[in-house]
Design a protein around this motif. Sequence first.
Motif, short mmCIF file in Angstrom:
data_model
loop_
_atom_site.label_atom_id
_atom_site.label_comp_id
_atom_site.label_asym_id
_atom_site.label_seq_id
_atom_site.Cartn_x
_atom_site.Cartn_y
_atom_site.Cartn_z
N GLU A 243 0.86 -1.17 0.00
CA GLU A 243 0.00 0.00 0.00
C GLU A 243 0.90 1.22 0.00
O GLU A 243 1.73 1.40 0.91
CB GLU A 243 -0.91 0.00 1.23
CG GLU A 243 -1.89 1.16 1.26
CD GLU A 243 -2.79 1.13 2.47
OE1 GLU A 243 -3.46 2.17 2.72
OE2 GLU A 243 -2.82 0.10 3.18
N ILE A 244 0.77 2.04 -1.03
CA ILE A 244 1.69 3.16 -1.20
C ILE A 244 1.71 4.03 0.05
O ILE A 244 0.67 4.43 0.58
CB ILE A 244 1.31 3.98 -2.45
CG1 ILE A 244 1.68 3.20 -3.71
CG2 ILE A 244 2.01 5.34 -2.46
CD1 ILE A 244 1.27 3.86 -4.99
N GLY A 245 2.91 4.32 0.51
CA GLY A 245 3.08 5.16 1.68
C GLY A 245 3.21 4.41 2.99
O GLY A 245 3.64 4.99 3.99
N LYS A 246 2.87 3.14 3.00
CA LYS A 246 2.88 2.37 4.25
C LYS A 246 4.25 1.79 4.57
O LYS A 246 4.60 1.59 5.72
CB LYS A 246 1.84 1.24 4.19
CG LYS A 246 0.40 1.72 4.18
CD LYS A 246 0.03 2.37 5.50
CE LYS A 246 -1.45 2.74 5.53
NZ LYS A 246 -1.84 3.39 6.80
N GLN A 247 5.02 1.46 3.53
CA GLN A 247 6.33 0.86 3.74
C GLN A 247 7.40 1.69 3.04
O GLN A 247 7.15 2.29 1.99
CB GLN A 247 6.35 -0.58 3.20
CG GLN A 247 5.54 -1.55 4.06
CD GLN A 247 4.91 -2.64 3.23
OE1 GLN A 247 4.03 -2.38 2.40
NE2 GLN A 247 5.35 -3.87 3.46
N LYS A 248 8.57 1.70 3.63
CA LYS A 248 9.68 2.47 3.07
C LYS A 248 10.63 1.55 2.32
O LYS A 248 10.77 0.38 2.65
CB LYS A 248 10.43 3.21 4.18
CG LYS A 248 9.61 4.31 4.84
CD LYS A 248 10.43 5.06 5.87
CE LYS A 248 9.63 6.21 6.47
NZ LYS A 248 10.42 6.97 7.47
N LEU A 249 11.28 2.11 1.31
CA LEU A 249 12.22 1.36 0.49
C LEU A 249 13.63 1.87 0.73
O LEU A 249 13.91 3.07 0.52
CB LEU A 249 11.86 1.51 -0.99
CG LEU A 249 12.79 0.81 -1.98
CD1 LEU A 249 12.68 -0.71 -1.86
CD2 LEU A 249 12.47 1.25 -3.42
N ASP A 250 14.52 1.00 1.15
CA ASP A 250 15.95 1.33 1.24
C ASP A 250 16.57 1.18 -0.14
O ASP A 250 16.22 0.25 -0.90
CB ASP A 250 16.66 0.42 2.22
CG ASP A 250 16.25 0.66 3.66
OD1 ASP A 250 15.41 1.55 3.92
OD2 ASP A 250 16.77 -0.04 4.55
N ILE A 251 17.50 2.07 -0.47
CA ILE A 251 18.15 2.04 -1.78
C ILE A 251 19.66 2.08 -1.58
O ILE A 251 20.18 2.87 -0.79
CB ILE A 251 17.68 3.21 -2.67
CG1 ILE A 251 16.19 3.02 -3.00
CG2 ILE A 251 18.52 3.29 -3.95
CD1 ILE A 251 15.61 4.09 -3.89
N ILE A 252 20.35 1.20 -2.31
CA ILE A 252 21.82 1.12 -2.24
C ILE A 252 22.37 1.52 -3.59
O ILE A 252 21.91 1.01 -4.63
CB ILE A 252 22.28 -0.32 -1.88
CG1 ILE A 252 21.55 -0.82 -0.62
CG2 ILE A 252 23.78 -0.35 -1.67
CD1 ILE A 252 20.36 -1.70 -0.88
N LEU A 253 23.34 2.41 -3.62
CA LEU A 253 23.84 2.93 -4.89
C LEU A 253 25.34 3.19 -4.82
O LEU A 253 25.87 3.52 -3.76
CB LEU A 253 23.12 4.22 -5.27
CG LEU A 253 23.27 5.42 -4.35
CD1 LEU A 253 23.11 6.72 -5.14
CD2 LEU A 253 22.24 5.40 -3.23
N PRO A 254 26.04 3.04 -5.95
CA PRO A 254 27.45 3.45 -5.99
C PRO A 254 27.52 4.96 -5.90
O PRO A 254 26.70 5.67 -6.50
CB PRO A 254 27.93 2.93 -7.36
CG PRO A 254 26.69 2.80 -8.18
CD PRO A 254 25.57 2.51 -7.24
#
Length: 487
Positions: A243-254
């Motif tokens: 459900e949009i907004g309910k969970q956060k996304l971690d992002i890993i980047l160079p």
Amino acid sequence: MRYTSTRDRTISCTFEEAICSGYAPDGGLFVPEELPVISVATLQEWAKLDFAQLAQTVLRLFVSESEVSAPELSNIVTYEGFAPAVVPLQRVGSLYVAELFHGPTFCFKDLGMRAVVRFLSLFATKRRQHRTLLVSTTGDTGPAAVQAVSDAKNPFLTLLVHYPDGQISSFQRKQLTTTDSPQVHVVAFEGGGDDMDRPIKNMLQSPGSHWTGVNSYNIGRPLMQMIHYIWTYLRVAEREEWEIGKQKLDIILPTGAMGNLAGGYMAKKMGIPLGKLCSGVNVNDITHRVMQTGAFHSSPCMLKTLSDAINIQIPYNFERILFYLTEQNDRLVREWMTQVDATQKLDLSTEWLQQLQQDFDSARISDEDMCTITRRVWNEHHYLMDPHTAVAMGAAETLGYFGKTAAVFATASPCKFEESVTMAVGKDTWDLFEQSDQFPASARAMLFQPERPPTIYRNNRSLSLYENQRQWEEQARQIVATLENMA
């Protein structure tokens, strides 16, 4: 929307003035006067848009129609020459890999650079005013700028691009030296990856010049780069049935100059449900050191690595991150950056380090570890990575993301890094890749084009770096004068 400086919020200018300047007049970086707040309802509507529609919608929040009309913005934010999805997502184990490299020069810089150059082309044409773009590249920014300027075919635009001799891949070098555009001049300098930053900043602060820096200190770059964070979040939410907004996304980047990282932080500050933004770095590890210890100290020398495009000693976008970290405290940022400009050092207090660590994490990945993770992902998932994406993937493993839902940014195609990829997975695997349909036909064709020798800025070893930079700056000024006289 108007723009101000990270070092002085009394400065106020238009989008055109900000993007055409590069640096702010006080030496700071331009930022929007205010970041818009994005509601869950708005995100739900954005989930229905394709990439180009999302880009236009997000940019309209930062660029008024009085400066850039709807038809003009539509022409600027187009993605011809990209994959149909622009940024497709691949599943690698538990992780989603957002492939940002499906543009004309096979790297994520195309996503920001092409729009920035088109904005500059539009404003130059409107003003009937010649503009020279200045770039220093550690491998990918330069080719993206060369391609964008060449494709614009605008007689009001010229480009002077610099790269560190011997510190980019042979493919990246050929992307620069095979150009036949009369509007582009290529220089190799005998120094480290960001040693041309100071000369270019000096030039950009010259009064009355019509020069524009288009490295990621230019506000157009992080504005464009926040779009692929929003896109990645929405696509992962769709696949995971969140459900949009309910969970956060971690992002890993160079991470190199932190431009991509700054774009993500700005998106997070706007309300996009992002969790930790995690940097993968190589042994040139100032980003890792500041995130783990608070010590933002330039190293005495740049070390050669297999992931040269993220070889950075002073990532200039850390200034934008500090600006938003401190809730836009321009006085404190000015104090800090004055110290960095003078000493190449800053030590964050425990309080500010803890604040930084709430939003960011990092891992340092050696060349050996990068090769190991490249082989492992190839063997287990039959997914081939370039060395910079592999640094991010190595960081994901080190930080405990294997087995969890998170996103990794793939910032370049492996086709650009034969030497590094071959070292990691062997020549047989490289040959299979090179003969497959995953190797872009246009990349293969470029390999056989004749190279044109670049101009060389020599490093006089009897002089200090500062004295060499003074000489390089003078050479650059002479080249720009010649380019402008020919225009």
